[in-house]
Design a protein around this motif. Sequence first.
Motif, PDB file in Angstrom:
ATOM      1  N   THR B  83       0.921  -1.430   0.016  1.00 13.84           N
ATOM      2  CA  THR B  83      -0.094  -0.159  -0.044  1.00 13.84           C
ATOM      3  C   THR B  83       0.813   1.399   0.070  1.00 13.84           C
ATOM      4  N   LYS B 110       1.026  11.617   3.426  1.00 14.28           N
ATOM      5  CA  LYS B 110      -0.611  11.459   3.076  1.00 14.28           C
ATOM      6  C   LYS B 110      -1.298  12.676   2.900  1.00 14.28           C
ATOM      7  N   GLY B 116      -6.237  10.185  -0.090  1.00 14.96           N
ATOM      8  CA  GLY B 116      -7.341   9.690   0.622  1.00 14.96           C
ATOM      9  C   GLY B 116      -7.144   8.301   1.117  1.00 14.96           C
ATOM     10  N   ASP B 117      -8.426   7.466   0.935  1.00 15.69           N
ATOM     11  CA  ASP B 117      -8.525   6.310   1.145  1.00 15.69           C
ATOM     12  C   ASP B 117      -7.312   5.283   0.448  1.00 15.69           C
ATOM     13  N   TYR B 118      -7.235   5.747  -0.747  1.00  7.76           N
ATOM     14  CA  TYR B 118      -6.131   4.897  -1.590  1.00  7.76           C
ATOM     15  C   TYR B 118      -4.902   4.738  -0.847  1.00  7.76           C
ATOM     16  N   ASP B 120      -4.163   3.727   1.966  1.00  9.52           N
ATOM     17  CA  ASP B 120      -3.994   2.265   2.267  1.00  9.52           C
ATOM     18  C   ASP B 120      -4.737   1.074   1.322  1.00  9.52           C
TER      19      ASP B 120
END
Lengths: 259, 220
Positions: B83, B110, B116-118, B120
Motif C-alpha cells: 500500500t 498522506k 485519501g483512502d487509496y 491504504d
Amino acid sequence: MVRRSSFSIFRSVITALFLREVQTRFGTKKLGYFWAIFDAMLMVLVFAGLKAAIAENAMPGVDFPVFLASGFLAFFLWKNIVSRSLNAFSANSALFAYKQVKPFDTVLTRVLLEILVSTMATLVFIAIGLYFEFEIAVQDFNMVILAVLWLILFGFGFGLMSAVFAHFYETFGKIINVIMTPLLFVSALMYTVDSLPPVLRELILYNPLVHFIEMIHGYYFTALDTKYVDYEYMLYWTLIPLYIGLYFYVKGEQRILST
Amino acid sequence: MIALRNVTKYYQTKHERKYILDNVTFTIPSGVNVGILGRNGAGKSTLLRMLGGIDFPNSGHISSPNSFSWPMGLAGGFQGSMTGRQNVQFVSRIYGKSEYEIKKVIESVKEFSELGDYFDMPIKTYSSGMKSRLSFGMSLSFDFDYLIIDETLSVGDKNFQQKSKTALRKKIENCHILLVSHSMPVLKEMCDVGIVVHNGQLHYCDRIEDAIERYNQINE
C-alpha cells in the motif's frame, strides 16, 4: 546530508525488507499463519496414519510421529528457503528503484523470514507434542541445532546460486521447483537409511539432504545413530554452491539491478 | 557536480546495439538545476537512472560526491502489492528514520499526495498520476543534493500541479533538480541549464533557452 556507513544502510535495508515481507506474508492474509505449519503438519498426519494402518512400530524406541515431524520441519525449512530465494529478485525488483536495496538483501531477508516462520511452526509442533504426550525429548540438543543451522547455510548457498542462475536462465528455476516434490520421497524423511536395502542405500546417499536429515534424526533419538552421515560431503554441498552463488552474484549484480 | 568519464551505454536489440551514450565525457557543474531534453527513446530516463545509481554504463564511470533521490517517474518504482503507507514506511526505513520520524513522514505524505483512502490500498490499484503524486510527496520528506524527476510535474489537476510546483520551488532552495520534461514552460521555469540527449551524445547548454532551441531544431 549525513553520510551513513554502508553497514548501517545494509541493516536499515534488511529491516525494511523484512518488515515488508512480514506485512505481505501475514498482514494481508491471516491464512499466512496457517500455511506456515500446514505443509509439515499434513505430511506428518498422512504418513503417521499410513504407518499406523499398515504396520506396527518398525522403529523401536522412536515415536514415529516425532520422527516424521522433526524430519519434515527441517525439510520444509530447506525447501522454503530455496524456493523463496528463487523468486526473491523478481518479487522485489520494483524496490531496486531505491539504490540502497541490493538483490542480495532480498535473498538474505527471505532466508531470515523462513527461519522465523519455521521456528514458529516448530513451537506449534512442540506444543502439540506436549499436549498429546508424544515422546519429544531430544537426545543431543546442541547437535540437532548445529545440524539445523548447517542446513540453513546449505539452503542459503543453494538458494542464492539458484536465484542468480534462475534470473539469467528461467528454465533453471523451473527445474529446481520440479525436483522439490520428488525430493520429499528420497530424503530419508519417512524411513531411515539403515532400513533400506544396500543398493538403494548407496544411491540415496548421493542426496545431500539425506545426510542432514539423518544427522538430525541421529542426534534427536537415542535409538538412532549417525553412521551414514558424511560430514565432508555435506561441507562440499554447503560451500560449493555458496561460492558459485556469490561469485556469479557479484559478477551479475548490475545486470540483475538493471533489468 | 556530476562527472561522466568515457561513458557508454547501449541496449542490445535483435540486430544491432542501440547507443544511448556513446563514449561520453562530460561534467555537469555544481549549483545548477538541470533540464534534460530529448526525443522519445533517446535515453533520457536511462540517463536519469544511471545518475541515480540504479542503472549502470556498459563501460566508463559516473561519479559524484552528491546524493541523489530515487528517480521519480510515471513508471515503476513501486511494488504493486504494497500500500501507499507501507511504501512510505519502507522508504523511510531504508533511509534510517526512527519510528517517530516515520510517523511524521507518513502524515505529511498522506496530506500532500491527496490520496485519501487509496493511501491504504495496494499501489497496483493506483493510476500513474496517483503513483507519481505518492513518489513526489515522499521525496519532499527526505534530504538530497539532487532530486531526479522524470516527467512527473504535469500530473494531476491544475490545482495539484500548482501545489507541486510551489513545493518544488521551496524544496530547491536547498537542493537541485535533474528534470526530464517535454513541457517547455516547466523547463524554463525550473531549470537553469539544459542537456539535450541526441544520437548517443549529450549537448550541454549554459542557458535552458538555448537547450530548448537546440531541441526544437532536432525535431524539425
